[in-house]
Design a protein around this motif. Sequence first.
Motif, mmCIF file in Angstrom:
data_model
loop_
_atom_site.group_PDB
_atom_site.id
_atom_site.type_symbol
_atom_site.label_atom_id
_atom_site.label_comp_id
_atom_site.label_asym_id
_atom_site.label_seq_id
_atom_site.Cartn_x
_atom_site.Cartn_y
_atom_site.Cartn_z
ATOM 1 N N GLY A 642 6.255 2.002 10.145
ATOM 2 C CA GLY A 642 7.654 2.253 9.819
ATOM 3 C C GLY A 642 8.475 0.984 9.829
ATOM 4 O O GLY A 642 7.954 -0.116 10.050
ATOM 5 N N GLU A 643 9.759 1.182 9.573
ATOM 6 C CA GLU A 643 10.692 0.056 9.496
ATOM 7 C C GLU A 643 11.460 -0.038 10.815
ATOM 8 O O GLU A 643 12.108 0.916 11.222
ATOM 9 C CB GLU A 643 11.658 0.315 8.342
ATOM 10 C CG GLU A 643 12.857 -0.586 8.321
ATOM 11 C CD GLU A 643 13.940 -0.038 7.395
ATOM 12 O OE1 GLU A 643 13.612 0.311 6.257
ATOM 13 O OE2 GLU A 643 15.100 0.033 7.828
ATOM 14 N N LEU A 644 11.370 -1.192 11.459
ATOM 15 C CA LEU A 644 12.040 -1.347 12.753
ATOM 16 C C LEU A 644 13.466 -1.851 12.562
ATOM 17 O O LEU A 644 13.708 -2.806 11.830
ATOM 18 C CB LEU A 644 11.269 -2.348 13.613
ATOM 19 C CG LEU A 644 11.922 -2.720 14.956
ATOM 20 C CD1 LEU A 644 11.938 -1.544 15.907
ATOM 21 C CD2 LEU A 644 11.223 -3.896 15.606
ATOM 22 N N ARG A 645 14.392 -1.169 13.233
ATOM 23 C CA ARG A 645 15.772 -1.658 13.294
ATOM 24 C C ARG A 645 16.116 -1.909 14.754
ATOM 25 O O ARG A 645 15.884 -1.038 15.599
ATOM 26 C CB ARG A 645 16.734 -0.600 12.753
ATOM 27 C CG ARG A 645 16.579 -0.321 11.282
ATOM 28 C CD ARG A 645 17.208 -1.426 10.495
ATOM 29 N NE ARG A 645 17.169 -1.149 9.079
ATOM 30 C CZ ARG A 645 18.115 -1.515 8.236
ATOM 31 N NH1 ARG A 645 19.171 -2.180 8.673
ATOM 32 N NH2 ARG A 645 18.007 -1.261 6.954
ATOM 33 N N LEU A 646 16.659 -3.078 15.025
ATOM 34 C CA LEU A 646 17.079 -3.376 16.394
ATOM 35 C C LEU A 646 18.566 -3.098 16.548
ATOM 36 O O LEU A 646 19.275 -2.934 15.550
ATOM 37 C CB LEU A 646 16.785 -4.835 16.724
ATOM 38 C CG LEU A 646 15.300 -5.215 16.747
ATOM 39 C CD1 LEU A 646 15.140 -6.676 17.075
ATOM 40 C CD2 LEU A 646 14.539 -4.367 17.747
ATOM 41 N N ASN A 647 19.020 -3.088 17.778
ATOM 42 C CA ASN A 647 20.441 -2.940 18.047
ATOM 43 C C ASN A 647 21.205 -3.968 17.194
ATOM 44 O O ASN A 647 21.017 -5.172 17.351
ATOM 45 C CB ASN A 647 20.651 -3.181 19.550
ATOM 46 C CG ASN A 647 22.076 -3.524 19.890
ATOM 47 O OD1 ASN A 647 22.997 -3.219 19.143
ATOM 48 N ND2 ASN A 647 22.256 -4.178 21.031
ATOM 49 N N PRO A 648 22.055 -3.508 16.271
ATOM 50 C CA PRO A 648 22.685 -4.452 15.347
ATOM 51 C C PRO A 648 23.568 -5.490 16.032
ATOM 52 O O PRO A 648 23.684 -6.619 15.539
ATOM 53 C CB PRO A 648 23.530 -3.564 14.426
ATOM 54 C CG PRO A 648 23.423 -2.186 14.938
ATOM 55 C CD PRO A 648 22.383 -2.118 15.996
ATOM 56 N N ASP A 649 24.146 -5.153 17.161
ATOM 57 C CA ASP A 649 24.996 -6.117 17.854
ATOM 58 C C ASP A 649 24.145 -7.273 18.393
ATOM 59 O O ASP A 649 24.579 -8.419 18.448
ATOM 60 C CB ASP A 649 25.737 -5.426 19.008
ATOM 61 C CG ASP A 649 27.009 -6.162 19.387
ATOM 62 O OD1 ASP A 649 27.520 -6.943 18.563
ATOM 63 O OD2 ASP A 649 27.490 -5.963 20.519
ATOM 64 N N TRP A 650 22.938 -6.972 18.781
ATOM 65 C CA TRP A 650 22.014 -8.010 19.238
ATOM 66 C C TRP A 650 21.612 -8.895 18.057
ATOM 67 O O TRP A 650 21.650 -10.116 18.123
ATOM 68 C CB TRP A 650 20.790 -7.345 19.886
ATOM 69 C CG TRP A 650 19.645 -8.276 20.125
ATOM 70 C CD1 TRP A 650 18.452 -8.293 19.469
ATOM 71 C CD2 TRP A 650 19.583 -9.343 21.086
ATOM 72 N NE1 TRP A 650 17.652 -9.290 19.958
ATOM 73 C CE2 TRP A 650 18.315 -9.952 20.951
ATOM 74 C CE3 TRP A 650 20.469 -9.843 22.044
ATOM 75 C CZ2 TRP A 650 17.914 -11.040 21.729
ATOM 76 C CZ3 TRP A 650 20.065 -10.931 22.819
ATOM 77 C CH2 TRP A 650 18.810 -11.509 22.663
ATOM 78 N N SER A 651 21.252 -8.235 16.963
ATOM 79 C CA SER A 651 20.768 -9.009 15.814
ATOM 80 C C SER A 651 21.871 -9.876 15.209
ATOM 81 O O SER A 651 21.619 -11.003 14.798
ATOM 82 C CB SER A 651 20.228 -8.080 14.726
ATOM 83 O OG SER A 651 19.143 -7.362 15.228
ATOM 84 N N THR A 652 23.081 -9.329 15.116
ATOM 85 C CA THR A 652 24.115 -10.090 14.416
ATOM 86 C C THR A 652 24.909 -10.988 15.362
ATOM 87 O O THR A 652 25.330 -12.068 14.958
ATOM 88 C CB THR A 652 25.117 -9.154 13.703
ATOM 89 O OG1 THR A 652 25.559 -8.183 14.632
ATOM 90 C CG2 THR A 652 24.505 -8.450 12.533
#
Length: 1021
Positions: A642-652
């Motif tokens: 599958g496609e992994l998404r991380l916590n967007p606040d961490w990534s950005t």
Amino acid sequence: MVEDGEKQKPFDAIVIGSGFGGAVTAARLVEAGLDVCLLERGRRFEPADFPEAPSPEQVLPDFARWRWAPKGGELGLWETRDLGDLLSVQAAGYGGGSLIYANVHLRAPEEAFEGWPDGWSRKTLDPYYDLAAWTIGLEVAPDEIRDTEGNALPILKAEQLKRASEGLGRPWVKLPIAVRFGDDGRTKERGRCVGCGACDTGCSYGAKKTLDQNYLEVVDRAASDPKRGQRVEVLTLAEAVRIEPGAGEEPFTVHYRDHLALEGEYGRGRVPVRSLRAEHVFVCAGALGSTELLARSGHERLSGLDMERLGEGFRANADSLGVVYDTAEAQQPHVGPTITGGMLYEGPSVLSQHGLAPGDPTAPPAPTAAEGAEVFLLVQDGGYSLPVVGGFQAVFRSPLWLGRNRFEERPADQLPAFGTSDGSVALAPPSGGRPNAALPVAIYRVLVANQLSPELRRIVGEQLKRWKDLGRPLYEAEESALLDAVLAATAEKAPDIVAEWCRWFGWFFKLRCMRWLVSRVASGLFEVAKPSIIKAVREAAISRYGLRDPAHLAGTAIRFAAGDRGASFVVADDTEPATGPRAGDHVAVLLSMGRDHGWGKVEVPSPAEGGPTRVRLELPRGMPVYATQEALLRDVAGELKGELRLNPDWSTNNRPVTVHAQGGCAMADAPGEGVTDGNGQVHGVPGLYVFDASAFPASVGVNPSHTIAALAERNVETFLDGHLKGEHRDKWRDAREAAKTAAAAWRRDFEKRGHSIDPLQLHLGDTAKPPKADPVGIRFEETMVGFVAPVEAGETLRSVADSFAVADIDIGAYLAAQHRGREAGTALELTLQAEAVDLRYFLDRPPHELALTGTARFIRGGVETESRPVIGTLELMGGTGGRRTMTYDLYLVDEDGRPQTEGPWLRGFKELSDHVGADAYADATTLYVAFTEGDDDEWGGVVRIPLDEFVEKQLPSMEATGTDDPAAQAWALAEFGAFFFGNLARTYAADLIAVAKSVGRRWTGQARALGVEQCDDGGKP
Ligand SMILES: Cc1cc2nc3c(=O)[nH]c(=O)nc-3n(C[C@H](O)[C@H](O)[C@H](O)COP(=O)(O)OP(=O)(O)OC[C@H]3O[C@@H](n4cnc5c(N)ncnc54)[C@H](O)[C@@H]3O)c2cc1C
Ligand code: SF4
């Protein structure tokens, strides 16, 4: 009802907070016969009281029940705090974190107690862990669970993650959790688990063994029994605001806000502040709450408290959250309790495994032991209830992130081609022409990467085709032959036009610019194709993001824009069947945590300073564990296909979110080293204690509630042992021993039933097996060539690498050697490959070192004499402000690839400082070198990157490593570009930046005047 502390006999103890620390403390004090008052800022929640997701008719949820924000009159369950460097989530309510936690009770490993005061170890804490486990009544999730109708549902998410974990060669274990599955004698009265997945938003079935079902019940029983001859009070909606010590032997006074008095009346009056008195005060308001309360009290009248130490050692427990979408098999994250099992990793960090080396001068520095060179971390199966599926989608998979938080190992050639329904438009621009379509292509590719619906993609693609000139303003202003050459060469070389553009315009990809682009695209699209766009967006919103209707879309947008990250709930599409497969089935939620070396400090401003509480986090110290987590989550996502998404606040924004905050009032034997002593008594303030997560001297790495409960059990016992006297103490001791014996027997019985109370201690196989996924890094090649010659008598080649300031270096000596080399025909060519194996680590941790490998070629009289392999390091941006340096250390290597000498063979530096004229390019490509040759003769000279090499080789060689995901690659290049060109801009265009900032400020002021709120660089309002 307690009204006025002055008029009443003081309590023996006031306990502030009713979470794990507070509930245990209050219960044991009450059992020992003390007069106790428990203050809890939140309300009581019965199973039927927990807040619900908004119904289809509601646009926004009922914040007053969801959110703890008393200034706004919201006295709800969740408190989400923006602390600057991180977000923190905690509960407010009778039972504290147990109301919303995921029920996991794990014992911390032995190593977690390193650095704790004397007498603290896993072994000495075990009897207290037993007491907590027994009192709460831990269980283990079955493989199947019966829903409300009695249907047996397999807990697929656990089964799937177990399979994925074993596929990776890592054992998966079931964890002890505080949930009632079978009949424990209270099932009729309380209820059993029906697997609704709502543990984190409150269990409406009474199946969670929250603290109000065990420890706090002891307090409640005593409070409602007038015959006990003991004064026990429980005040909810009572928020302690200050603790004052009495003069001499006088008791403490605790001032608290009585929210109950004014519930629902906010805006019409002030919340009354009342006071109570007690001989002893136990502060158990959670890591953040206790630290803040002590700090506020310290700013006022609580002298003796070490304000320097207060707040130190705050840690986020390396919490992280990932969601894997579109998994090959169904996971059903909404079936079963939030967490049931997990995998353990205990080994070297991926940073240590990938070319970074401790103490090796030829490699960029690896994390030190203090920073967590060895990593301890867990990955657990997460879940949620159906109503929040859409909210998760909207946050994690939002197209706003432009793929920034995504990891997907899908090869780029599987992505649909740009802008056509038949897929016929080539990605590369026509040969020789400018890549005018590059930016539209980039946007389109990112949209594709976000998997928008085919219809929306088609419309976006068609519109973007008309927008060929979108990118023109970006480069027209800088029309020059150089740029033309670069663009042409870039276009010719480009295997992936997104990456090429990111290389040049990486910094444009910063959030602000993206917003500009997106708004232009959006306004254009709406002009041209309003009806079909609206239809397509609606379709995408429903099918991909689980949003129900425009009203919900609007509600979500408002909440999102308002930065309400903690409570964004939307209802999933109700056209889906109630049973059977659902769109949300193929989603796996992964929760991870670990021992965190990222030291932080809670800073609570004094009333004079004003402003909110902030946490300053030294993130680079925590990077080893975060980097390893990321690699493991990617491994799991790969296994689940599958496609992994991380916590967007961490990534950005590089901001972790923590639900396991620890530290701030750390225990330490000696005053001056921590806030409390080894028994939790505040150094310098006898009678004041801290018994909760804030007292942890180091991060435990596992879910912390069990250790908090055990800590409170231990320290309240020590307190009572010293406080009680004579026969009373003997009786209490006997009862305590009997309880410990019963707890140990219960544990043995638990294990006899085939469960492990401490599954991390089981023989788990190879828990140090390195993750498969590589960290995301960058790599590029550069060639520098120039003339060199022996140094003449009287000349000295000083180098930045020898700690000489640039101003003290005589560049003339290098130039003279270059001149002699030109005349003698002796040249040096360095061809180097530079690599940052983990880009985030490189960016976050000065001195920003890249690893170098390559060759040094000697050319004498036009004839190459030798080509020697070299390794080394490049410190990319040394110095500060207007004067930057790049320093190179190169070592000649032997046959085994090891350095031949202890010190570097060649040292070189580039000086970046703004002089008259256009010198940025020249400075960034001119390296002054000093090296030894022959019989230790000292040589020097200057080598440069030729323009054609730079354009044709260096720029196209720049690549992102460790990922096949086009969005992850593009973002890596953009981040590196932002770092490199940002530093150049700050060095060479400081004046321009100042002008731009002042224009920006003026613009922002005007926008504010119009009621438009602007965002800062971090995207925060
Ligand atoms: C979504 C989520 C899931 C979690 N899952 C797990 C898990 O599975 N396992 C685990 O071990 N941990 C889990 N945790 C973490 C766990 O909840 C906390 O670590 C734990 O509750 C901390 O215990 P504590 O006693 O230190 O503080 P808390 O439990 O936070 O208790 C502090 C109490 O003090 C009250 N309070 C604060 N300030 C004041 C004041 N000034 N006056 C009066 N009262 C005050 C608060 O309202 C609260 O009730 C989770 C947390 C969250 C948010
Ligand atoms: S899954 Fe969680 S919330 Fe649902 S019934 Fe079980 S314990 Fe309660």
